[in-house]
Design a protein around this motif. Sequence first.
Motif, PDB file in Angstrom:
ATOM      1  N   LYS A   9      11.462   3.928   3.185  1.00 26.32           N
ATOM      2  CA  LYS A   9      10.498   2.791   3.340  1.00 26.32           C
ATOM      3  C   LYS A   9       9.582   3.026   4.351  1.00 26.32           C
ATOM      4  O   LYS A   9       8.345   2.687   4.494  1.00 26.32           O
ATOM      5  CB  LYS A   9      11.310   1.375   3.672  1.00 26.32           C
ATOM      6  N   GLY A  10      10.074   3.861   5.777  1.00 28.81           N
ATOM      7  CA  GLY A  10       9.247   4.128   6.727  1.00 28.81           C
ATOM      8  C   GLY A  10       7.989   4.871   6.427  1.00 28.81           C
ATOM      9  O   GLY A  10       6.961   4.938   6.736  1.00 28.81           O
ATOM     10  N   MET A  11       8.586   6.042   5.634  1.00 31.57           N
ATOM     11  CA  MET A  11       7.372   6.951   5.132  1.00 31.57           C
ATOM     12  C   MET A  11       6.493   6.369   4.193  1.00 31.57           C
ATOM     13  O   MET A  11       5.049   6.614   4.380  1.00 31.57           O
ATOM     14  CB  MET A  11       8.269   8.149   4.403  1.00 31.57           C
ATOM     15  N   ALA A  12       6.765   5.338   3.413  1.00 36.26           N
ATOM     16  CA  ALA A  12       5.875   4.734   2.673  1.00 36.26           C
ATOM     17  C   ALA A  12       4.864   3.561   3.271  1.00 36.26           C
ATOM     18  O   ALA A  12       3.801   3.676   2.926  1.00 36.26           O
ATOM     19  CB  ALA A  12       6.788   3.772   1.317  1.00 36.26           C
ATOM     20  N   ASN A  13       5.453   2.985   4.172  1.00 34.86           N
ATOM     21  CA  ASN A  13       4.597   2.189   5.109  1.00 34.86           C
ATOM     22  C   ASN A  13       3.689   3.022   5.901  1.00 34.86           C
ATOM     23  O   ASN A  13       2.628   2.567   6.071  1.00 34.86           O
ATOM     24  CB  ASN A  13       5.533   1.452   6.053  1.00 34.86           C
ATOM     25  N   GLU A  14       4.224   4.280   6.297  1.00 34.97           N
ATOM     26  CA  GLU A  14       3.373   5.032   7.237  1.00 34.97           C
ATOM     27  C   GLU A  14       2.128   5.577   6.389  1.00 34.97           C
ATOM     28  O   GLU A  14       1.028   5.348   6.535  1.00 34.97           O
ATOM     29  CB  GLU A  14       3.912   6.112   7.891  1.00 34.97           C
ATOM     30  N   ALA A  15       2.444   5.985   5.135  1.00 37.08           N
ATOM     31  CA  ALA A  15       1.443   6.574   4.181  1.00 37.08           C
ATOM     32  C   ALA A  15       0.294   5.430   3.904  1.00 37.08           C
ATOM     33  O   ALA A  15      -0.839   5.463   3.810  1.00 37.08           O
ATOM     34  CB  ALA A  15       2.144   7.171   2.944  1.00 37.08           C
ATOM     35  N   THR A  16       1.001   4.158   3.503  1.00 38.20           N
ATOM     36  CA  THR A  16       0.182   2.941   3.084  1.00 38.20           C
ATOM     37  C   THR A  16      -0.926   2.774   4.270  1.00 38.20           C
ATOM     38  O   THR A  16      -2.032   2.220   3.977  1.00 38.20           O
ATOM     39  CB  THR A  16       1.104   1.876   2.780  1.00 38.20           C
ATOM     40  N   GLY A  17      -0.346   2.716   5.488  1.00 38.41           N
ATOM     41  CA  GLY A  17      -1.079   2.405   6.532  1.00 38.41           C
ATOM     42  C   GLY A  17      -2.190   3.571   6.914  1.00 38.41           C
ATOM     43  O   GLY A  17      -3.464   2.905   7.243  1.00 38.41           O
ATOM     44  N   ASN A  18      -1.872   4.799   6.557  1.00 36.00           N
ATOM     45  CA  ASN A  18      -2.871   5.713   6.818  1.00 36.00           C
ATOM     46  C   ASN A  18      -4.038   5.614   5.783  1.00 36.00           C
ATOM     47  O   ASN A  18      -5.214   5.515   6.098  1.00 36.00           O
ATOM     48  CB  ASN A  18      -2.351   7.209   6.683  1.00 36.00           C
ATOM     49  N   VAL A  19      -3.733   5.181   4.562  1.00 34.50           N
ATOM     50  CA  VAL A  19      -4.480   4.826   3.594  1.00 34.50           C
ATOM     51  C   VAL A  19      -5.463   3.565   3.784  1.00 34.50           C
ATOM     52  O   VAL A  19      -6.905   3.658   3.684  1.00 34.50           O
ATOM     53  CB  VAL A  19      -4.112   4.567   2.018  1.00 34.50           C
ATOM     54  N   LYS A  20      -4.615   2.768   4.512  1.00 35.76           N
ATOM     55  CA  LYS A  20      -5.822   1.441   4.662  1.00 35.76           C
ATOM     56  C   LYS A  20      -6.699   1.490   5.815  1.00 35.76           C
ATOM     57  O   LYS A  20      -7.668   1.152   5.949  1.00 35.76           O
ATOM     58  CB  LYS A  20      -4.651   0.220   5.120  1.00 35.76           C
ATOM     59  N   GLN A  21      -6.316   2.602   6.693  1.00 35.31           N
ATOM     60  CA  GLN A  21      -6.987   2.890   7.774  1.00 35.31           C
ATOM     61  C   GLN A  21      -8.241   3.655   7.465  1.00 35.31           C
ATOM     62  O   GLN A  21      -9.456   3.338   7.978  1.00 35.31           O
ATOM     63  CB  GLN A  21      -6.240   3.698   9.075  1.00 35.31           C
ATOM     64  N   ALA A  22      -7.964   4.595   6.664  1.00 35.82           N
ATOM     65  CA  ALA A  22      -9.111   5.243   6.046  1.00 35.82           C
ATOM     66  C   ALA A  22     -10.236   4.530   5.302  1.00 35.82           C
ATOM     67  O   ALA A  22     -11.496   4.493   5.184  1.00 35.82           O
ATOM     68  CB  ALA A  22      -8.573   6.506   5.329  1.00 35.82           C
ATOM     69  N   ALA A  23      -9.594   3.450   4.280  1.00 36.76           N
ATOM     70  CA  ALA A  23     -10.369   2.592   3.755  1.00 36.76           C
ATOM     71  C   ALA A  23     -11.141   1.759   4.437  1.00 36.76           C
ATOM     72  O   ALA A  23     -12.217   1.376   4.314  1.00 36.76           O
ATOM     73  CB  ALA A  23      -9.590   1.905   2.691  1.00 36.76           C
TER      74      ALA A  23
END
Length: 63
Positions: A9-23
Amino acid sequence: MGSTMDKVKGMANEATGNVKQAAGKAMDKPELEAEGFAQERKGEAQQALGKGKDAVKKVVDKA
């Protein structure tokens, strides 16, 4: 929750967070970028929790 699930879950949240930051940066939306930053940190904390659980389990198993 088990240590593996925390880490996943941590990896998924981290990846999603990175995508949101880039967007957020691409669309010039600082709110989305900030939300992504917070979600990334949450993911890092979840992963750390999972690793901590693993460490405690190793100590308990040795006892």
